[in-house]
Write an enzyme that holds these catalytic residues in place. Structure first.
Site, mmCIF file in Angstrom:
data_model
loop_
_atom_site.group_PDB
_atom_site.id
_atom_site.type_symbol
_atom_site.label_atom_id
_atom_site.label_comp_id
_atom_site.label_asym_id
_atom_site.label_seq_id
_atom_site.Cartn_x
_atom_site.Cartn_y
_atom_site.Cartn_z
ATOM 1 N N HIS A 483 39.510 36.269 40.194
ATOM 2 C CA HIS A 483 40.204 36.031 38.927
ATOM 3 C C HIS A 483 41.187 34.870 39.042
ATOM 4 O O HIS A 483 42.208 34.842 38.358
ATOM 5 C CB HIS A 483 40.952 37.294 38.479
ATOM 6 C CG HIS A 483 40.055 38.445 38.170
ATOM 7 N ND1 HIS A 483 40.521 39.728 37.936
ATOM 8 C CD2 HIS A 483 38.702 38.523 38.065
ATOM 9 C CE1 HIS A 483 39.497 40.533 37.700
ATOM 10 N NE2 HIS A 483 38.386 39.830 37.771
ATOM 11 N N TYR A 484 40.897 33.908 39.895
ATOM 12 C CA TYR A 484 41.816 32.792 40.092
ATOM 13 C C TYR A 484 41.865 31.909 38.850
ATOM 14 O O TYR A 484 40.932 31.876 38.043
ATOM 15 C CB TYR A 484 41.436 31.987 41.337
ATOM 16 C CG TYR A 484 39.984 31.613 41.445
ATOM 17 C CD1 TYR A 484 39.484 30.504 40.782
ATOM 18 C CD2 TYR A 484 39.097 32.370 42.213
ATOM 19 C CE1 TYR A 484 38.151 30.146 40.880
ATOM 20 C CE2 TYR A 484 37.757 32.028 42.317
ATOM 21 C CZ TYR A 484 37.294 30.915 41.652
ATOM 22 O OH TYR A 484 35.972 30.567 41.739
#
Length: 550
Positions: A483-484
């Protein structure tokens, strides 16, 4: 000064080109007109002409790029350049039971390109049409109302855009024994209230949506193109790796994007240009790794870093690549004495302590599943009981996060991963939240609801009452849920219309613009964002057309 207008002879030819309307076939000689059939809209980049012209050029056919392309194609010609291949026909993408297979595929044609952050954590970036929706765990959950307000978005259009996505690719999951036990265990652990089935981001425990249908087949963002695009105006090229964005200053007060150079699968160069027009643009939707990387390769970024790689500076922009964040995740593996269903994320616990708790279950978790927890490696080596590898993971993700890192170029090759550091737990509040998450997971395992799925002699890999033990597990066991975000953030690199500061005809529309992760999982909001910005761009074009007619 930026490196522009080298090929003056070619530019003269280009102007003459537009005087010959009869040559219009060059614009779309390789575009399919078979709307609505899966696969008919995709073409290998090797089939593209050396030079082509479009109203919009979208770099990246991922989670945002697909919804944006489908929207813009309703009244404009659109080119989508996807560096990967098709999501169709690959069982590791299509079937829920094969989840993880794509992430473990290290071949050059893999839909997932592995990288290891400077923090030492294994990670992956999508390299396939549909982007992260083609390789993720499928959970669908919207951003909170507070997130929408903080982003300055129009709530009505946000709601319409979410529904546009949900109509095409989102389903209600069937909750079976393991996921039901996680749900009830969360409630026993105090993650309340129970909010039932909902797409909304609400404190408490809920069942969310999924992009896997009732037959456990994945529906990616590429199907937004299938469902909504005008195939007479849209061209999607696969295995098309953009090398850089082209800029011009000719007749301009400041640099303006005018096209891109891309390579096909056999290394041949192609150039796609914007048609003349005030609303025609290049849009980067290459993700939180690809978009800042391509801005730098094109000459927009920190001047010193660009010069160190012998890249001609178009604009000194120190904020490109900054503000990189990745939500730290820690997991525990719980072997089950009884078989459990194969399930990906269906239930989410959203705590007031800054944690998102989720779970997956039901397959042989040997091999690559050390990417979720170091326990698997130890259990595989030490326990001969095959039941030790039937069970599932409980995952705790830190919301936010507050810790921030950076992205820098490693070299000038767009096929290579840049250098990325996320600085997990650099902010002590993230570490405090991780500790809370580990305690919640311990309470789930100890709940009455979970007893049928826990061996009597099971012990946690940390002591839930020992802060030092908890902090140590947070740091040593940190993993990613992919989820960067960040690198081209709103207010630093782009404005609230996602236009890049300091240049014209260039936007960034993807998760690289986020300051924090929206909701428990970002894919819902990234798909929504592509539709949201696309609608606004359509309206801008209509307004300009009306003004010119009046």
């Amino acid at each position: 000064m930026p490196q522009v207008d080298r090929f003056m002879g070619f530019r003269l030819w280009r102007l003459l080109f537009f005087g010959f309307a009869r040559i219009n076939i060059i614009f779309h000689s390789f575009t399919s007109s078979e709307g609505g059939s899966i696969g008919s809209f995709m073409h290998e980049a090797t089939s593209a002409p050396t030079i082509s012209f479009y109203d919009y050029i979208i770099v990246g056919g991922g989670t945002a790029g697909c919804s944006l392309a489908a929207t813009l194609s309703r009244n404009s010609t659109v080119l989508v350049l996807e560096r990967g291949g098709s999501p169709y026909g690959n069982p590791n993408i299509t079937y829920l039971s094969a989840f993880g297979g794509a992430l473990l595929d290290l071949s050059r044609s893999s839909p997932a390109q592995r990288f290891i952050s400077e923090d030492g954590v294994f990670n992956s970036r999508a390299r396939v049409l549909g982007g992260g929706t083609s390789i993720n765990a499928g959970f669908y959950s919207r951003a909170s109302d507070g997130y929408v307000a903080g982003a300055g978005w129009d709530p009505r259009l946000v709601e319409e855009s979410y529904r546009w996505v949900e109509k095409a690719v989102v389903f209600k999951p069937t909750v079976r024994q393991w996921q039901a036990a996680v749900r009830d265990g969360l409630l026993e652990a105090g993650v309340v209230p129970y909010n039932g089935f909902t797409y909304d981001h609400l404190i408490g425990t809920k069942i969310g949506g999924t992009i896997f249908d009732g037959d456990e087949r994945r529906h990616t963002a590429a199907e937004l193109i299938v469902e909504y695009a005008d195939f007479n105006r849209l061209t999607v090229l696969l295995n098309a790796t953009v090398q850089k964005i082209l800029f011009t200053t000719r007749g301009k007060e400041r640099p303006s994007a005018e096209g891109v150079i891309f390579k096909d699968a056999i290394g041949e160069n192609h150039t796609a240009y914007l048609k003349p027009g005030p609303n025609n643009e290049v849009i980067l939707s290459a993700g939180a790794i690809g978009s800042p990387q391509l801005l730098m390769l094109s000459g927009i970024g920190p001047m010193g870093d660009l010069q160190a790689h012998n890249i001609t500076v178009v604009m000194d922009q120190p904020s490109v690549g900054q503000g990189m964040g990745d939500n730290p995740m820690n997991a525990i593996y719980v072997p089950s004495p009884t078989p459990v269903e194969v399930s990906l994320v269906q239930v989410a616990g959203i705590s007031q302590t800054g944690n998102d708790i989720e779970a997956i279950s039901g397959r042989n978790f040997t091999g690559g599943y050390t990417m979720l927890s170091p326990q698997i490696e130890m259990i595989s080596a030490q326990d001969p009981d095959p039941r030790a590898l039937q069970g599932g993971f409980i995952l705790a993700k830190v919301q936010g996060p507050l810790s921030r890192g950076y992205l820098k170029l490693k070299n000038k090759d767009p096929n290579d991963n840049p250098l990325v550091r996320f600085n997990y737990f650099n902010n002590s509040i993230d570490l405090e939240r991780c500790v809370y998450g580990l305690k919640i997971m311990a309470n789930i395992v100890d709940s009455n609801a979970f007893k049928p799925f826990v061996f009597e002699n099971y012990s946690l890999p940390y002591s839930p009452n020992d802060t030092i033990s908890l902090e140590r597990y947070c740091r040593l066991g940190v993993r990613t849920l992919w989820h960067y975000h960040g690198g081209c953030q709103v207010g630093r690199v782009v404005d609230h219309d996602y236009k890049v500061f300091g240049v014209d005809a260039l936007r960034v529309v993807d998760g690289s613009t986020f300051n924090t992760t929206p909701g428990t999982n970002p894919q819902a909001t990234v798909m929504m964002l592509g539709r949201y910005v696309g609608v606004k761009m359509l309206n801008e074009r209509i307004d300009v057309s009306r003004k010119s007619d009046s």
